[in-house]
Design a protein around this motif. Structure first.
Motif, PDB file in Angstrom:
ATOM      1  N   MET A  11       0.835  -1.210   0.000  1.00  0.00           N
ATOM      2  CA  MET A  11       0.000   0.000   0.000  1.00  0.00           C
ATOM      3  C   MET A  11       0.865   1.254   0.000  1.00  0.00           C
ATOM      4  O   MET A  11       0.565   2.233  -0.691  1.00  0.00           O
ATOM      5  CB  MET A  11      -0.924  -0.016   1.219  1.00  0.00           C
ATOM      6  N   ASP A  12       1.966   1.222   0.776  1.00  0.00           N
ATOM      7  CA  ASP A  12       2.876   2.367   0.815  1.00  0.00           C
ATOM      8  C   ASP A  12       3.537   2.580  -0.547  1.00  0.00           C
ATOM      9  O   ASP A  12       3.729   3.723  -0.981  1.00  0.00           O
ATOM     10  CB  ASP A  12       3.926   2.142   1.904  1.00  0.00           C
ATOM     11  N   ALA A  13       3.904   1.473  -1.213  1.00  0.00           N
ATOM     12  CA  ALA A  13       4.517   1.578  -2.539  1.00  0.00           C
ATOM     13  C   ALA A  13       3.546   2.201  -3.539  1.00  0.00           C
ATOM     14  O   ALA A  13       3.934   3.044  -4.363  1.00  0.00           O
ATOM     15  CB  ALA A  13       4.963   0.195  -3.020  1.00  0.00           C
ATOM     16  N   ILE A  14       2.273   1.801  -3.473  1.00  0.00           N
ATOM     17  CA  ILE A  14       1.264   2.366  -4.376  1.00  0.00           C
ATOM     18  C   ILE A  14       1.092   3.860  -4.112  1.00  0.00           C
ATOM     19  O   ILE A  14       1.013   4.680  -5.039  1.00  0.00           O
ATOM     20  CB  ILE A  14      -0.078   1.622  -4.209  1.00  0.00           C
ATOM     21  N   THR A  15       1.050   4.234  -2.821  1.00  0.00           N
ATOM     22  CA  THR A  15       0.904   5.641  -2.458  1.00  0.00           C
ATOM     23  C   THR A  15       2.093   6.456  -2.948  1.00  0.00           C
ATOM     24  O   THR A  15       1.934   7.553  -3.505  1.00  0.00           O
ATOM     25  CB  THR A  15       0.768   5.800  -0.935  1.00  0.00           C
ATOM     26  N   ASN A  16       3.314   5.927  -2.747  1.00  0.00           N
ATOM     27  CA  ASN A  16       4.520   6.618  -3.220  1.00  0.00           C
ATOM     28  C   ASN A  16       4.483   6.835  -4.729  1.00  0.00           C
ATOM     29  O   ASN A  16       4.861   7.904  -5.221  1.00  0.00           O
ATOM     30  CB  ASN A  16       5.768   5.806  -2.860  1.00  0.00           C
ATOM     31  N   SER A  50       6.092  13.648  -0.987  1.00  0.00           N
ATOM     32  CA  SER A  50       5.069  13.643   0.047  1.00  0.00           C
ATOM     33  C   SER A  50       5.288  14.804   1.010  1.00  0.00           C
ATOM     34  O   SER A  50       6.400  15.308   1.152  1.00  0.00           O
ATOM     35  CB  SER A  50       5.088  12.317   0.825  1.00  0.00           C
ATOM     36  N   THR A  51       4.214  15.227   1.647  1.00  0.00           N
ATOM     37  CA  THR A  51       4.295  16.345   2.588  1.00  0.00           C
ATOM     38  C   THR A  51       4.018  15.855   4.007  1.00  0.00           C
ATOM     39  O   THR A  51       3.257  14.905   4.217  1.00  0.00           O
ATOM     40  CB  THR A  51       3.254  17.429   2.239  1.00  0.00           C
ATOM     41  N   PHE A  73       7.786  -0.563 -10.402  1.00  0.00           N
ATOM     42  CA  PHE A  73       8.610  -1.603  -9.787  1.00  0.00           C
ATOM     43  C   PHE A  73      10.036  -1.113  -9.523  1.00  0.00           C
ATOM     44  O   PHE A  73      10.618  -1.421  -8.483  1.00  0.00           O
ATOM     45  CB  PHE A  73       8.628  -2.849 -10.683  1.00  0.00           C
ATOM     46  N   LYS A  74      10.581  -0.327 -10.422  1.00  0.00           N
ATOM     47  CA  LYS A  74      11.938   0.179 -10.208  1.00  0.00           C
ATOM     48  C   LYS A  74      11.963   1.196  -9.067  1.00  0.00           C
ATOM     49  O   LYS A  74      12.889   1.214  -8.250  1.00  0.00           O
ATOM     50  CB  LYS A  74      12.455   0.821 -11.494  1.00  0.00           C
ATOM     51  N   PHE A  75      10.934   2.017  -8.981  1.00  0.00           N
ATOM     52  CA  PHE A  75      10.884   3.064  -7.973  1.00  0.00           C
ATOM     53  C   PHE A  75      10.713   2.489  -6.565  1.00  0.00           C
ATOM     54  O   PHE A  75      11.207   3.047  -5.583  1.00  0.00           O
ATOM     55  CB  PHE A  75       9.732   4.016  -8.301  1.00  0.00           C
ATOM     56  N   ASN A  76       9.978   1.355  -6.465  1.00  0.00           N
ATOM     57  CA  ASN A  76       9.682   0.756  -5.156  1.00  0.00           C
ATOM     58  C   ASN A  76      10.324  -0.615  -4.998  1.00  0.00           C
ATOM     59  O   ASN A  76       9.794  -1.469  -4.282  1.00  0.00           O
ATOM     60  CB  ASN A  76       8.160   0.632  -4.976  1.00  0.00           C
TER      61      ASN A  76
END
Length: 212
Positions: free
Chosen positions: A22-27, A34-35, A188-191
């Motif tokens: 879920m955190d990866a999707i949000t990122n 993010s703020t 996938f590369k970002f997370n």
């Protein structure tokens, strides 16, 4: 309840894996920008408090509560609460894997567009193999400051701190420009690291629940 008692560890691993996904999707949706504000910190404290009290009630359901148990339950809540009070005048932008100079250019463009007069200072920390730097922006005729923490890498994680900054819309505009100007990124590369850890946690938890 007996099932949960017998499988608390694999269920915990599955929960960790799900939270990481879920955190990866949000990122990815936020494009790594993010703020963090007083409101975010307060929400985090509420979540920590609910989880802590829930665990305490679950583990001491057959015991009488005393002042020591209550104190232990409040420590994870009180510490971030005091930090929130200390940092109440500070807003932050956390940026993952961004070209540092691009961040500076976007921030300075927004400052110039809003006609903010400022002085800039760059502080280097040579104690690290990959040097850490701090860019300070002192807004003239006020006590407002902007601090950027970054590393001299091609892409770097950055933290932008707005101290005593009253113009919240300005911060939102900077965040919007950072996301808009960012080149396309692969989910996938970002997370990669988060997804690998999530896959391992889910795999081990599933295997233990299945009895392997």
């Amino acid at each position: 309840m007996d099932y949960i008692d017998q499988n608390i560890f694999p269920l915990f691993l599955l929960m960790i894996g799900a939270l990481l996904i879920m955190d990866a999707i949000t990122n990815f949706q936020q494009k790594g920008v993010s703020t963090i504000s007083t409101g975010n910190r307060f929400q985090g404290i509420l979540m920590t408090g609910v989880i802590t009290l829930g665990l305490l009630v679950y583990t001491t359901s057959n015991e009488n509560w005393d002042i020591n148990s209550l104190f232990l339950a409040l420590i994870p809540v009180l510490v971030p609460f005091f930090m929130m009070i200390i940092q109440r005048k500070k807003d932050e932008i956390h940026i993952k894997k961004y070209v540092p100079q691009d961040v500076m250019d976007i921030l300075e463009k927004n400052l110039d567009d809003k006609r903010y007069s400022y002085k800039k200072d760059v502080i280097a920390n040579e104690d690290y193999m990959s040097s850490n730097y701090i860019n300070m922006y002192y807004l003239e005729a006020s006590n407002q400051t902007i601090k950027i923490k970054w590393k001299d890498l091609e892409t770097s994680g950055l933290e932008v701190e707005f101290q005593n900054f009253a113009d919240k819309d300005f911060i939102k505009e900077v965040v919007g420009d950072l996301r808009e100007e960012r080149p396309p990124i692969s989910f996938f590369k970002f997370n990669k690291i988060s997804l690998i850890i999530a896959a391992i946690a889910i795999y081990i938890g599933s295997m233990q629940l299945l009895g392997f």
